[in-house]
Design a protein around this motif. Structure first.
Motif, PDB file in Angstrom:
ATOM      1  N   VAL A 183      21.365   0.330   2.644  1.00  0.00           N
ATOM      2  CA  VAL A 183      20.079  -0.106   3.193  1.00  0.00           C
ATOM      3  C   VAL A 183      19.680  -1.485   2.668  1.00  0.00           C
ATOM      4  O   VAL A 183      20.201  -1.956   1.656  1.00  0.00           O
ATOM      5  CB  VAL A 183      18.954   0.900   2.858  1.00  0.00           C
ATOM      6  N   ASN A 184      18.757  -2.101   3.363  1.00  0.00           N
ATOM      7  CA  ASN A 184      18.033  -3.283   2.887  1.00  0.00           C
ATOM      8  C   ASN A 184      16.614  -2.807   2.648  1.00  0.00           C
ATOM      9  O   ASN A 184      16.032  -2.136   3.514  1.00  0.00           O
ATOM     10  CB  ASN A 184      18.057  -4.400   3.932  1.00  0.00           C
ATOM     11  N   CYS A 185      16.056  -3.101   1.480  1.00  0.00           N
ATOM     12  CA  CYS A 185      14.748  -2.538   1.150  1.00  0.00           C
ATOM     13  C   CYS A 185      13.916  -3.500   0.314  1.00  0.00           C
ATOM     14  O   CYS A 185      14.380  -4.579  -0.059  1.00  0.00           O
ATOM     15  CB  CYS A 185      14.922  -1.218   0.421  1.00  0.00           C
ATOM     16  N   SER A 186      12.697  -3.080   0.032  1.00  0.00           N
ATOM     17  CA  SER A 186      11.784  -3.848  -0.811  1.00  0.00           C
ATOM     18  C   SER A 186      11.193  -2.943  -1.874  1.00  0.00           C
ATOM     19  O   SER A 186      11.006  -1.747  -1.647  1.00  0.00           O
ATOM     20  CB  SER A 186      10.634  -4.421   0.025  1.00  0.00           C
ATOM     21  N   VAL A 187      10.902  -3.538  -3.018  1.00  0.00           N
ATOM     22  CA  VAL A 187      10.146  -2.867  -4.081  1.00  0.00           C
ATOM     23  C   VAL A 187       8.994  -3.792  -4.461  1.00  0.00           C
ATOM     24  O   VAL A 187       9.032  -4.996  -4.204  1.00  0.00           O
ATOM     25  CB  VAL A 187      11.016  -2.541  -5.319  1.00  0.00           C
ATOM     26  N   VAL A 188       7.970  -3.230  -5.048  1.00  0.00           N
ATOM     27  CA  VAL A 188       6.798  -4.012  -5.437  1.00  0.00           C
ATOM     28  C   VAL A 188       6.813  -4.256  -6.938  1.00  0.00           C
ATOM     29  O   VAL A 188       7.054  -3.344  -7.727  1.00  0.00           O
ATOM     30  CB  VAL A 188       5.503  -3.272  -5.033  1.00  0.00           C
ATOM     31  N   TYR A 189       6.569  -5.508  -7.300  1.00  0.00           N
ATOM     32  CA  TYR A 189       6.432  -5.885  -8.707  1.00  0.00           C
ATOM     33  C   TYR A 189       5.014  -6.400  -8.919  1.00  0.00           C
ATOM     34  O   TYR A 189       4.588  -7.364  -8.264  1.00  0.00           O
ATOM     35  CB  TYR A 189       7.451  -6.956  -9.089  1.00  0.00           C
ATOM     36  N   ASP A 190       4.273  -5.755  -9.796  1.00  0.00           N
ATOM     37  CA  ASP A 190       2.927  -6.202 -10.153  1.00  0.00           C
ATOM     38  C   ASP A 190       3.019  -7.004 -11.446  1.00  0.00           C
ATOM     39  O   ASP A 190       3.373  -6.460 -12.494  1.00  0.00           O
ATOM     40  CB  ASP A 190       1.981  -5.011 -10.354  1.00  0.00           C
ATOM     41  N   ASP A 191       2.723  -8.291 -11.364  1.00  0.00           N
ATOM     42  CA  ASP A 191       2.764  -9.165 -12.534  1.00  0.00           C
ATOM     43  C   ASP A 191       1.475  -8.968 -13.334  1.00  0.00           C
ATOM     44  O   ASP A 191       0.413  -9.453 -12.950  1.00  0.00           O
ATOM     45  CB  ASP A 191       2.899 -10.615 -12.086  1.00  0.00           C
ATOM     46  N   MET A 192       1.570  -8.247 -14.441  1.00  0.00           N
ATOM     47  CA  MET A 192       0.379  -7.919 -15.227  1.00  0.00           C
ATOM     48  C   MET A 192      -0.187  -9.135 -15.955  1.00  0.00           C
ATOM     49  O   MET A 192      -1.332  -9.131 -16.364  1.00  0.00           O
ATOM     50  CB  MET A 192       0.688  -6.791 -16.210  1.00  0.00           C
ATOM     51  N   TYR A 193       0.613 -10.193 -16.103  1.00  0.00           N
ATOM     52  CA  TYR A 193       0.132 -11.387 -16.788  1.00  0.00           C
ATOM     53  C   TYR A 193      -0.623 -12.317 -15.842  1.00  0.00           C
ATOM     54  O   TYR A 193      -1.624 -12.919 -16.216  1.00  0.00           O
ATOM     55  CB  TYR A 193       1.302 -12.140 -17.440  1.00  0.00           C
ATOM     56  N   MET A 194      -0.131 -12.429 -14.603  1.00  0.00           N
ATOM     57  CA  MET A 194      -0.747 -13.328 -13.631  1.00  0.00           C
ATOM     58  C   MET A 194      -1.707 -12.608 -12.687  1.00  0.00           C
ATOM     59  O   MET A 194      -2.455 -13.240 -11.953  1.00  0.00           O
ATOM     60  CB  MET A 194       0.339 -14.037 -12.813  1.00  0.00           C
ATOM     61  N   GLY A 195      -1.650 -11.268 -12.676  1.00  0.00           N
ATOM     62  CA  GLY A 195      -2.519 -10.507 -11.788  1.00  0.00           C
ATOM     63  C   GLY A 195      -2.123 -10.620 -10.323  1.00  0.00           C
ATOM     64  O   GLY A 195      -2.969 -10.537  -9.438  1.00  0.00           O
ATOM     65  N   THR A 196      -0.830 -10.810 -10.068  1.00  0.00           N
ATOM     66  CA  THR A 196      -0.343 -10.950  -8.695  1.00  0.00           C
ATOM     67  C   THR A 196       0.658  -9.846  -8.375  1.00  0.00           C
ATOM     68  O   THR A 196       1.241  -9.234  -9.278  1.00  0.00           O
ATOM     69  CB  THR A 196       0.335 -12.326  -8.489  1.00  0.00           C
ATOM     70  N   THR A 197       0.861  -9.619  -7.098  1.00  0.00           N
ATOM     71  CA  THR A 197       1.814  -8.623  -6.621  1.00  0.00           C
ATOM     72  C   THR A 197       2.883  -9.331  -5.805  1.00  0.00           C
ATOM     73  O   THR A 197       2.573 -10.188  -4.979  1.00  0.00           O
ATOM     74  CB  THR A 197       1.098  -7.563  -5.764  1.00  0.00           C
ATOM     75  N   HIS A 198       4.135  -8.965  -6.046  1.00  0.00           N
ATOM     76  CA  HIS A 198       5.267  -9.593  -5.358  1.00  0.00           C
ATOM     77  C   HIS A 198       6.146  -8.521  -4.730  1.00  0.00           C
ATOM     78  O   HIS A 198       6.336  -7.448  -5.308  1.00  0.00           O
ATOM     79  CB  HIS A 198       6.108 -10.404  -6.346  1.00  0.00           C
ATOM     80  N   ILE A 199       6.693  -8.832  -3.566  1.00  0.00           N
ATOM     81  CA  ILE A 199       7.666  -7.951  -2.924  1.00  0.00           C
ATOM     82  C   ILE A 199       9.051  -8.506  -3.215  1.00  0.00           C
ATOM     83  O   ILE A 199       9.346  -9.660  -2.900  1.00  0.00           O
ATOM     84  CB  ILE A 199       7.432  -7.867  -1.409  1.00  0.00           C
ATOM     85  N   ALA A 251       0.831  -1.209   0.000  1.00  0.00           N
ATOM     86  CA  ALA A 251       0.000   0.000   0.000  1.00  0.00           C
ATOM     87  C   ALA A 251       0.861   1.253   0.000  1.00  0.00           C
ATOM     88  O   ALA A 251       0.588   2.200  -0.742  1.00  0.00           O
ATOM     89  CB  ALA A 251      -0.932  -0.003   1.206  1.00  0.00           C
ATOM     90  N   ALA A 252       1.916   1.263   0.804  1.00  0.00           N
ATOM     91  CA  ALA A 252       2.781   2.443   0.884  1.00  0.00           C
ATOM     92  C   ALA A 252       3.491   2.696  -0.438  1.00  0.00           C
ATOM     93  O   ALA A 252       3.561   3.829  -0.909  1.00  0.00           O
ATOM     94  CB  ALA A 252       3.798   2.279   2.005  1.00  0.00           C
ATOM     95  N   LEU A 253       4.017   1.646  -1.052  1.00  0.00           N
ATOM     96  CA  LEU A 253       4.733   1.830  -2.313  1.00  0.00           C
ATOM     97  C   LEU A 253       3.797   2.213  -3.443  1.00  0.00           C
ATOM     98  O   LEU A 253       4.133   3.044  -4.286  1.00  0.00           O
ATOM     99  CB  LEU A 253       5.522   0.567  -2.661  1.00  0.00           C
ATOM    100  N   HIS A 254       2.618   1.647  -3.487  1.00  0.00           N
ATOM    101  CA  HIS A 254       1.657   2.020  -4.528  1.00  0.00           C
ATOM    102  C   HIS A 254       1.197   3.462  -4.349  1.00  0.00           C
ATOM    103  O   HIS A 254       1.027   4.187  -5.322  1.00  0.00           O
ATOM    104  CB  HIS A 254       0.452   1.082  -4.531  1.00  0.00           C
ATOM    105  N   SER A 255       1.018   3.912  -3.129  1.00  0.00           N
ATOM    106  CA  SER A 255       0.531   5.279  -2.906  1.00  0.00           C
ATOM    107  C   SER A 255       1.617   6.316  -3.163  1.00  0.00           C
ATOM    108  O   SER A 255       1.320   7.446  -3.500  1.00  0.00           O
ATOM    109  CB  SER A 255      -0.001   5.441  -1.479  1.00  0.00           C
ATOM    110  N   ASP A 256       2.900   5.945  -3.017  1.00  0.00           N
ATOM    111  CA  ASP A 256       4.000   6.882  -3.257  1.00  0.00           C
ATOM    112  C   ASP A 256       4.246   7.133  -4.728  1.00  0.00           C
ATOM    113  O   ASP A 256       4.757   8.161  -5.114  1.00  0.00           O
ATOM    114  CB  ASP A 256       5.305   6.354  -2.638  1.00  0.00           C
TER     115      ASP A 256
END
Length: 159
Positions: A74-90, A17-22
């Protein structure tokens, strides 16, 4: 280092939610395969999981670029939205140099190879027998594949 973070479902949802809103949808934020980088570099669109307590001085490949002093690691995360499978991955990125003014992230492919991530670098249009393995990043441990995007000569993951 091979260590991973155990993320609760609630924390996972808050990161997403935080990454999508930013992200400003009019701009292009992504993670490039940075073949010339020797360390991962992350910009402002990530969720910092932890500060390593380390700072480094960074010099570019050309003296005219100058030097950056005391860059946070830093150690961090980014969000990947798989447009083919309709899933979200960190996707987690460890020991990355943090530049708060950058819109893109850079991941050196050799570092991905070192941790067992397979990269099919050849774009499909250049392959003799194109398949899903071309121009993709494959996480064997998780049996998960990301199809890379291409902008001019730069391969990237839309994150």
């Amino acid at each position: 280092e091979g260590s991973t973070y155990s993320i609760s479902p609630q924390f996972r949802q808050s990161i997403i939610a935080a990454l999508h809103s930013d992200n400003d949808c009019d701009l292009d934020f992504h993670t490039e395969l940075g073949s010339h980088a020797d360390s991962p570099v992350v910009g402002k669109y990530n969720a910092i999981l932890s500060y390593t307590g380390k700072e480094v001085d960074v010099t570019g490949f050309n003296e005219a670029l100058g030097q950056y002093k005391s860059v946070l690691v830093v150690n961090c995360s980014v969000v990947y939205d798989d447009m083919y499978m309709g899933t979200t991955h960190i996707l987690q990125i460890y020991h990355a140099l943090y530049f708060s003014n950058m819109n893109v992230n850079l991941i050196p492919p050799f570092m991905m190879h070192l941790v067992g991530i397979h990269i099919g670098k050849c774009p499909k249009f250049l392959a003799k027998a194109p398949s899903h393995k071309n121009h993709s990043v494959y996480f064997e441990k998780d049996d998960f594949r990301i199809l890379l995007q291409l902008h001019n000569a730069v391969s990237y993951i839309p994150t």
